[in-house]
Write an enzyme that holds these catalytic residues in place. Structure first.
Site, short mmCIF file in Angstrom:
data_model
loop_
_atom_site.label_atom_id
_atom_site.label_comp_id
_atom_site.label_asym_id
_atom_site.label_seq_id
_atom_site.Cartn_x
_atom_site.Cartn_y
_atom_site.Cartn_z
N HIS A 367 0.88 -0.86 -0.16
CA HIS A 367 0.08 0.28 0.55
C HIS A 367 0.70 1.52 -0.14
O HIS A 367 0.33 2.46 -0.22
CB HIS A 367 -1.11 0.24 1.65
N LYS A 558 -10.15 13.51 3.29
CA LYS A 558 -9.06 12.82 3.83
C LYS A 558 -8.40 12.78 5.38
O LYS A 558 -7.91 13.86 5.44
CB LYS A 558 -8.09 12.49 2.38
N LYS A 564 -0.42 15.01 1.17
CA LYS A 564 -1.85 14.81 0.23
C LYS A 564 -1.69 16.25 0.06
O LYS A 564 -2.99 16.73 -0.59
CB LYS A 564 -2.93 14.28 1.35
N THR A 666 -8.80 5.67 -2.84
CA THR A 666 -10.37 5.52 -3.39
C THR A 666 -10.98 6.53 -3.18
O THR A 666 -12.40 6.70 -3.74
CB THR A 666 -10.80 4.16 -2.19
C1 LIG Z 1 -12.85 6.47 1.17
C2 LIG Z 1 -12.51 7.24 2.41
C3 LIG Z 1 -10.91 7.63 2.76
C4 LIG Z 1 -9.68 7.16 1.91
O1 LIG Z 1 -10.02 8.84 1.04
P1 LIG Z 1 -8.34 8.87 0.75
O2 LIG Z 1 -8.74 10.11 -0.70
O3 LIG Z 1 -8.00 8.20 -0.25
O4 LIG Z 1 -7.79 9.12 1.42
C5 LIG Z 1 -10.51 7.14 4.00
N1 LIG Z 1 -11.48 8.06 4.66
C6 LIG Z 1 -12.16 7.57 4.42
C7 LIG Z 1 -13.64 7.66 5.71
C8 LIG Z 1 -13.28 6.84 3.43
O5 LIG Z 1 -14.29 6.96 3.12
#
Ligand SMILES: *Cc1c(COP(=O)(O)O)cnc(C)c1O
Length: 825
Positions: A367, A558, A564, A666
Site C-alpha cells: 500500500h 481525507k 496529500k 479511493t
Molecule cells: C474513502 C475513505 C478514505 C480514503 O480516502 P483517500 O482520499 O483515498 O485518502 C479515508 N477515510 C474514509 C472515511 C473514507 O471513506
C-alpha cells in the site's frame, strides 16, 4: 462452479405488504423478548437495536446457507487478513442490500419511529484509519456481492479511531467508544478461542515436529463474527474479529494478600492487545504493543484456518487449492512465519513441503512506497517476543539468499538489498521483504504504483522474481458509495440506464449518450442541490457557518498528511481570498472550500495544517467583502458516515497529492462516480480516472512522478521558486507573520520556515500550476451546461472503479477462485 446464475432471485422474497407486517412483528418481538422493553418506554436506541436484530435475522438465513454450501462443495475460500476494517454504520447498507429499505422504513413508521433518524445514532465502526481500512470493508461487501466465499480476519478493538473535536481551531482527540451500547451485529464465539504465545524459549532438535516453543506468556484470542450481506441478499461473507482475553483473569493469591492491582495485572496486560487501534496513517507505529497486535491476530487467524482445513480435508498438502490468504499490507506479514511454524512444528511437515504450501497460499498487497512508512522490527525485539518465528525468518532468509547466490548471475546480486534483514539500521526485519518472498503474488493498488514498486523499493526482488508483481487497481463498493449514499442520483441512473444498473454498475456507461441532454442536466443539478442542502445543514450545526448551496462545493476530505497537500489547497485559498479582496467587483465563481480529516496524534505538522485551515476560516468567513463568494469550512470528525453525506454534495474533488506518493486513493473514485469533477495530479488512480473519463473531463495539474523524482535529486533553491511564482511570497509572508493568527503571531512561522528550507512535497513547485487549474475551474463553473456534460461523463465512465471489478481481478488472477455471480454484460 462458474456463473451459477447471472440474475438469481433475491434469497428472501415476500409480497411487499406482507413484508411490512412481518417486519413490524419481528421488530416488536425483538423489542419485547431481546431487549425486555415495550413500545411505550422504548428509547431511540432500543428501536435501533431492535431494527438491527430484525435485519440480522434475515442476514443469518443467507449467511448460514452460503457457509453450508461452501463447506459442502469444498470450494476454495479467501481469507482476507487486515489489521483494519473501516466499516462505518451497517444498518442502512444491510437493508439496502437486502432490498428491505422501504419496508423497514414503513414498518418503523407504523410503529411511530423515523428510520432515517435512528439510523444516524448507530455508531460508526471505525476500526481503521483511512483508505487501507476502508478498502478492506469495501472488499468484504464486494466478495459477498460477487459470490466469492470469504472470511475477513482482524481485531475487535474496544476503541476505534479517536473522535476529533475542534477547539479554538485545534484538533482535540477524544476516545471512541463504539461498544458502549454493545454491538448487536456480532456473535461471540467462546468456543472458537486460540492460545497465542509470546516470549519464552525454543528447545528440541531442529527436526520437524521436534521443536518446542515454550512461551512465557499466553493469551486467548476469542472470535466475534459478523455477517456482511451482499447485494440482493444472495450471499454473505464473515468478518471474524479477535478479542484478547487473559488465561487467568484474576489472581486470587494476589487478591487475598490485598494486592488488587496485581490481582488483575495479567488480565490488563492481555486485554491491552485488543484495547485500541493505533491512530497512525502512513507511518508505522513501532511500539512493542503493535507487534503484539500483529502477531495476535495473525496467529489466531492462521490457527483457525488451518484447523478448519484439517478438519474438513484431513490433510494439509492441498491447502493452496482450498485457501487463498491475502495480506492487506505488511501488518499480517508474520503469517509467513506462523504458517511455516504450524506446518512444521505442529503438523510435522518438512521445511520444503511447508514452504511450498506457504508460498502457494499467501499473497500480499503493498500500500505504500514511502520508505519511512515501510514496517521494520528490531531483530532483538522479535527474538525476545517471538523466538521461534525469528528462527524461521532466519531460516527463510538463509535458504533464499543461498538460492540466489547459486543461481545464474547470482554472484552479481547485492544480497544486502534483498535480505529479509536490514543490517544497516541496527538489524531489523523488513516486513515487506518477508511478505514478498513468502507470497506467490504481490500486487500494487494502481497502475502507477505497481510500476513504481518494480522500479524502486522492490526493484532488486523484482529482478529475481520478475513474474511476482502484478497490479489490481483499487475499487469501491457502489452499493454504499452510490446506491445508499446518493438515492437521488441512483433513481436518475435507473431511469436513464435501466434497472439493471444496480446489478451491474458498468451499465452506467449508457449515461454517456445523454451527457448533453439539458433535461438531464436540470434533473442532476436539482439532485445535487438537495444533497448540498443536507450538507449545508450539517455544516451549520457543526461549525455555525451558513453556506450558500448554489456556490461551488470544493471538497478535500481525507487523512491530513503533508503528501496529500491540504497545505497547498489552503495556501491557494489564501491567494484567492487576496485576489477577491483586491478586485471585489469581478464576478468570482462563488466557492465553499470544505476540508475534513484527522491528523495522527503525534504528527505535529499535520496538526498545524488543521489549525491553519481553521484560522483562515475564521478570517475569511467573517470578512464582509468576500461574503458568499468564499467560505472556508473545516468539518470536524471525518469518518465514513461524514463521507457518505459530503461526497454526493461535492462539485469539485481535490485529489492533489504529490505525484508518486498516493498509492491509489479511493476517495477520488467515490467522488467521480457521484459526478464531482476532479482537480488533481497525475498520481495513483487519478491517472486511470483520467484515462477513462478523458483528458477534457478532469483538471490535471502539476509535476509528474518522474519530475518529482528529478526535482528531489537536484532541488531548485526555494527562494528561486518563490520569486518566480506570482502571489506566493505574499501568501507565505502573511501566514508566517501571523495575519491569520493575530493572537499568536508566530504560530505558523515554523510551518512556513519548513517550506522555505525544503520543498519535499512540491507545495511551492506546484503552486502556480494548481492556481491556474483553479482559475480554469472557475471559468468552467460559469458555463454550467459544459460543467454538467463533464460531470455526467465522469459518472458514466467510473463504473470500472467498482470493488466488484477489483474482486473479480483478485479472484481470477491471484486467488484462483471462481466468482459465483458474474457481471451481466
Ligand atoms: C474513502 C475513505 C478514505 C480514503 O480516502 P483517500 O482520499 O483515498 O485518502 C479515508 N477515510 C474514509 C472515511 C473514507 O471513506
Amino acid at each position: 462452479m462458474t456463473e451459477t446464475a447471472s440474475k438469481p432471485e433475491p434469497a428472501i422474497h415476500f409480497e411487499p405488504d406482507d413484508q411490512v407486517e412481518r417486519l413490524k412483528a419481528e421488530i416488536t418481538k425483538k423489542l419485547t423478548y431481546s431487549l425486555g422493553k415495550n413500545a411505550s418506554v422504548a428509547q431511540p436506541h432500543d428501536w435501533l437495536t431492535a431494527g438491527i436484530l430484525a435485519a440480522r435475522d434475515h442476514i443469518v438465513d443467507v449467511w448460514q446457507r452460503s457457509t453450508r454450501e461452501s463447506y459442502q462443495t469444498g470450494r476454495k475460500r479467501v481469507y482476507y487478513l487486515s489489521l483494519e476494517f473501516l466499516i462505518g454504520r451497517s444498518l442502512a447498507d444491510a437493508l439496502n442490500n437486502l432490498g428491505l429499505t422501504g419496508a423497514m422504513a414503513q414498518a418503523m413508521s407504523e410503529l411511530g419511529v423515523d428510520l432515517a433518524a435512528i439510523e444516524t445514532i448507530e455508531p460508526d465502526a471505525a476500526l481503521g484509519n483511512g483508505g487501507l481500512g476502508r478498502l478492506a470493508a469495501c472488499y468484504m461487501e464486494a466478495m459477498a456481492s460477487t459470490g466469492v466465499p470469504a472470511l475477513g480476519y482482524g481485531i475487535r478493538y474496544d476503541h476505534g479511531l479517536f473522535k476529533q473535536r475542534i477547539d479554538g481551531g485545534k484538533q482535540i482527540e477524544v476516545p471512541e467508544d463504539w461498544l458502549s451500547f454493545r454491538n448487536p451485529w456480532e456473535f461471540e464465539r467462546r468456543e472458537s478461542s486460540y492460545k497465542i504465545g509470546f516470549g519464552g524459549s525454543v528447545t528440541g532438535t531442529a527436526k520437524p515436529g521436534e521443536v518446542f516453543w515454550e512461551p512465557e506468556e499466553t493469551v486467548f484470542a476469542v472470535a466475534y463474527d459478523t455477517a456482511i450481506i451482499g447485494w440482493r441478499g444472495r450471499d454473505a461473507t464473515t468478518l471474524r474479529l479477535w478479542r484478547a482475553r487473559a488465561m487467568h483473569p484474576l489472581s486470587l493469591d494476589a487478591f487475598n494478600q490485598g494486592d488488587l492491582v496485581g490481582a488483575v495485572a495479567e488480565r490488563n496486560r492481555a486485554e491491552a492487545i485488543s484495547k485500541v487501534l493505533y491512530p497512525n496513517d502512513s507511518t508505522p507505529a513501532g511500539q512493542e504493543l503493535r507487534l503484539r497486535q500483529e502477531f495476535f491476530f495473525t496467529s489466531a487467524s492462521l490457527q483457525d484456518l488451518v484447523r478448519r482445513h484439517y478438519r474438513q480435508f484431513g490433510k494439509l498438502d492441498n491447502l493452496p487449492d482450498k485457501a487463498a490468504i491475502q495480506l492487506n499490507d505488511t501488518h499480517p506479514a508474520l503469517a509467513v512465519a506462523e504458517l511455516m511454524r504450524l506446518l512444521i512444528d505442529q503438523h510435522g511437515l518438512s521445511w520444503e513441503d511447508a514452504w511450498t504450501i506457504t508460498n502457494g497460499t499467501i499473497s500480499y498487497t503493498n500500500h505504500t512506497l514511502l520508505p519511512e512508512a515501510l514496517e521494520t522490527w528490531p531483530v532483538a525485539l522479535m527474538e525476545r517476543l517471538l523466538p521461534r518465528h525469528m528462527q524461521i525468518i532466519f531460516g527463510i532468509n538463509a535458504r533464499f539468499l543461498d538460492a540466489v547466490r547459486r543461481s545464474a548471475g547470482g554472484e552479481n546480486v547485492d544480497l544486502s538489498s534483498i535480505s529479509l534483514i536490514d543490517e544497516y539500521h541496527g538489524r531489523r526485519v523488513r516486513m515487506a521483504h518477508l511478505a514478498f518472498v513468502g507470497s506467490h503474488t504481490v500486487n500494487g493498488v494502481s497502475a502507477l504504483h505497481s510500476n513504481l514498486m518494480k522500479e524502486t523499493v522492490f526493484a532488486p526482488l523484482h529482478r529475481i522474481f520478475p513474474e511476482r508483481i502484478t497490479n489490481v487497481t483499487n475499487g469501491i463498493t457502489p452499493r454504499r458509495w452510490l446506491l445508499s449514499a446518493n438515492p437521488g442520483l441512483t433513481s436518475a441512473l435507473q431511469d436513464v440506464c435501466g434497472e439493471g444498473v444496480t446489478d451491474d454498475i458498468e451499465q452506467i456507461r449508457k449515461l454517456a449518450q445523454h451527457a448533453r441532454d439539458p433535461a438531464l442536466h436540470e434533473r442532476l443539478a436539482s439532485i445535487r442541490h438537495d444533497n448540498k442542502l443536507k450538507l449545508a445543514k450539517i455544516i451549520r450545526q457543526d461549525t455555525g457557518v451558513v453556506v450558500d448551496p448554489t456556490a461551488m462545493f470544493d471538497v478535500q476530505i481525507k487523512r491530513i498528511h503533508e503528501y496529500k497537500r491540504q497545505l497547498l489547497n489552503i495556501l491557494e485559498t489564501i491567494a484567492l481570498y487576496d485576489a477577491i479582496r483586491s478586485e471585489p467587483y469581478r464576478d468570482w465563481a462563488p466557492r465553499v472550500k470544505i476540508f475534513a480529516g484527522k491528523a495522527a496524534s503525534n504528527y505535529g505538522t499535520a496538526k498545524a495544517i488543521i489549525n491553519l485551515i481553521n484560522d483562515v476560516a475564521v478570517v475569511v468567513n467573517n470578512d464582509i467583502t468576500t461574503r458568499d463568494r468564499l467560505k472556508v469550512i473545516f468539518l470536524p470528525n471525518y469518518n465514513v458516515s461524514a463521507a457518505e453525506v459530503i461526497i454526493p454534495a461535492a462539485d469539485l474533488s481535490e485529489q492533489i497529492s504529490t505525484a508518486g506518493m498516493e498509492a491509489s486513493g479511493t476517495g477520488n473514485m467515490k467522488f467521480a462516480l457521484n459526478g464531482a469533477l476532479t482537480i488533481g495530479t497525475l498520481d495513483g488512480a487519478n491517472i486511470e480516472i483520467g484515462e477513462r473519463v478523458g483528458a477534457d473531463n478532469i483538471m490535471i495539474f502539476g509535476m509528474t512522478a518522474a519530475e518529482v523524482e528529478a526535482a528531489r535529486l537536484a532541488p531548485r533553491p526555494t527562494s528561486e521558486i518563490i520569486a518566480a511564482t506570482p502571489h506566493l511570497e505574499g501568501v507565505l509572508d502573511a501566514v508566517a507573520d501571523g495575519a491569520y493568527s493575530p493572537r499568536e503571531r508566530d504560530r505558523y512561522r515554523g510551518l512556513v520556515e519548513g517550506l522555505r528550507v525544503s520543498d519535499w512535497f512540491m507545495v511551492l513547485n506546484d503552486f502556480e500550476s494548481y492556481r491556474q487549474a483553479q482559475r480554469r475551474v472557475d471559468a468552467l463553473w460559469a458555463d454550467q451546461p459544459t460543467w454538467w456534460t463533464k460531470s455526467i461523463t465522469n459518472t458514466a465512465h467510473c463504473g470500472w472503479f467498482s470493488a466488484d471489478r477489483a474482486i473479480r481481478e483478485y479472484a481470477q488472477r491471484i486467488w484462483h477462485v471462481p466468482a459465483g455471480y458474474a457481471a451481466k454484460s
